[in-house]
Motif scaffolding. Structure first.
Motif, PDB file in Angstrom:
ATOM      1  N   THR A   2       8.252   5.273   1.503  1.00 38.68           N
ATOM      2  CA  THR A   2       8.921   6.026   2.563  1.00 38.68           C
ATOM      3  C   THR A   2       8.536   5.471   3.931  1.00 38.68           C
ATOM      4  O   THR A   2       9.397   5.337   4.817  1.00 38.68           O
ATOM      5  CB  THR A   2       8.563   7.522   2.472  1.00 38.68           C
ATOM      6  OG1 THR A   2       8.896   7.988   1.168  1.00 38.68           O
ATOM      7  CG2 THR A   2       9.319   8.327   3.506  1.00 38.68           C
ATOM      8  N   LEU A   3       7.266   5.144   4.122  1.00 41.90           N
ATOM      9  CA  LEU A   3       6.815   4.563   5.387  1.00 41.90           C
ATOM     10  C   LEU A   3       7.509   3.238   5.654  1.00 41.90           C
ATOM     11  O   LEU A   3       7.964   2.977   6.778  1.00 41.90           O
ATOM     12  CB  LEU A   3       5.293   4.384   5.367  1.00 41.90           C
ATOM     13  CG  LEU A   3       4.662   3.790   6.623  1.00 41.90           C
ATOM     14  CD1 LEU A   3       4.901   4.687   7.831  1.00 41.90           C
ATOM     15  CD2 LEU A   3       3.165   3.586   6.407  1.00 41.90           C
ATOM     16  N   LYS A   4       7.615   2.406   4.642  1.00 35.59           N
ATOM     17  CA  LYS A   4       8.298   1.116   4.796  1.00 35.59           C
ATOM     18  C   LYS A   4       9.772   1.331   5.130  1.00 35.59           C
ATOM     19  O   LYS A   4      10.326   0.663   6.006  1.00 35.59           O
ATOM     20  CB  LYS A   4       8.157   0.296   3.521  1.00 35.59           C
ATOM     21  CG  LYS A   4       8.795  -1.058   3.609  1.00 35.59           C
ATOM     22  CD  LYS A   4       8.640  -1.838   2.319  1.00 35.59           C
ATOM     23  CE  LYS A   4       9.355  -3.174   2.437  1.00 35.59           C
ATOM     24  NZ  LYS A   4       9.337  -3.895   1.167  1.00 35.59           N
ATOM     25  N   SER A   5      10.394   2.287   4.452  1.00 35.34           N
ATOM     26  CA  SER A   5      11.802   2.582   4.698  1.00 35.34           C
ATOM     27  C   SER A   5      12.021   3.074   6.128  1.00 35.34           C
ATOM     28  O   SER A   5      12.963   2.646   6.804  1.00 35.34           O
ATOM     29  CB  SER A   5      12.280   3.631   3.689  1.00 35.34           C
ATOM     30  OG  SER A   5      13.590   4.015   3.953  1.00 35.34           O
ATOM     31  N   LEU A   6      11.152   3.983   6.586  1.00 35.29           N
ATOM     32  CA  LEU A   6      11.284   4.489   7.961  1.00 35.29           C
ATOM     33  C   LEU A   6      10.980   3.407   8.996  1.00 35.29           C
ATOM     34  O   LEU A   6      11.569   3.404  10.077  1.00 35.29           O
ATOM     35  CB  LEU A   6      10.358   5.679   8.181  1.00 35.29           C
ATOM     36  CG  LEU A   6      10.901   7.031   7.759  1.00 35.29           C
ATOM     37  CD1 LEU A   6       9.869   8.122   7.997  1.00 35.29           C
ATOM     38  CD2 LEU A   6      12.182   7.364   8.471  1.00 35.29           C
TER      39      LEU A   6
END
Length: 170
Positions: free
Chosen positions: A130-134
């Motif tokens: 999720t962090l990478k996606s954001l």
């Protein structure tokens, strides 16, 4: 064929324009208006669909409406609404990069503030993904997400409204 879609286009365009205006106004007030604009979409989408189907039934179809006609008019309405909303939000964020950065920062802050909860429920891999996606979030992603959250409820509301307003000739 145009008799089927005149009201759908009209109210889809109106709903999409109102969605873009609400995004801009809410952004001026709150900064990250993405979540509030979704709530506004849950209000404007069924209203636009209802009016489009009702106008079609009363003025273009002599007071009759089959389920298929209601679904067709509703589909065109919510797809036009979602397309205009997506394009308008995307263009707004392209021309207003500070707003986009504020939205992205806000979403990253929410994620980091909820890290412990997310990791305990979903695991470290999910949090990292999720962090990478954001971190790779773009203006298009925000506009497309808004459109998706107009299409999904739009389908649901179209089914319900088409059933309620259905009236076949004897």
């Amino acid at each position: 064929m145009s008799k089927y879609f005149t009201s759908a286009y009209r109210f889809g365009i109106l709903g999409g324009a109102l969605s873009v205006v609400s995004f801009i106004v809410l952004s001026l007030i709150y900064g990250d208006a993405t979540n509030l604009n979704l709530v506004f979409g849950y209000v404007i989408t069924p209203i636009s669909i209802f009016i489009a189907i009702k106008i079609f039934k009363e003025y273009a179809n002599a007071g009759y409406l089959s389920f298929a006609e209601g679904m067709s008019v509703g589909f065109v309405c919510y797809m036009v609404l979602a397309s205009i909303s997506c394009a308008g939000i995307w263009l707004t964020l392209m021309f207003w990069p500070d707003l986009f950065q504020e939205i992205k920062t806000s979403k990253l802050d929410v994620l980091s503030n909820n890290k412990d909860s997310i990791v305990s429920q979903l695991g470290v891999e999910s949090y990292d993904m999720t962090l990478k996606s954001l971190s790779n979030l773009s203006q298009w992603d925000i506009g497309f997400n808004d459109a998706i959250w107009k299409i999904i409820p739009g389908l649901f509301f179209t089914i319900i409204i088409s059933i309620i307003l259905r009236k076949n000739p004897n």
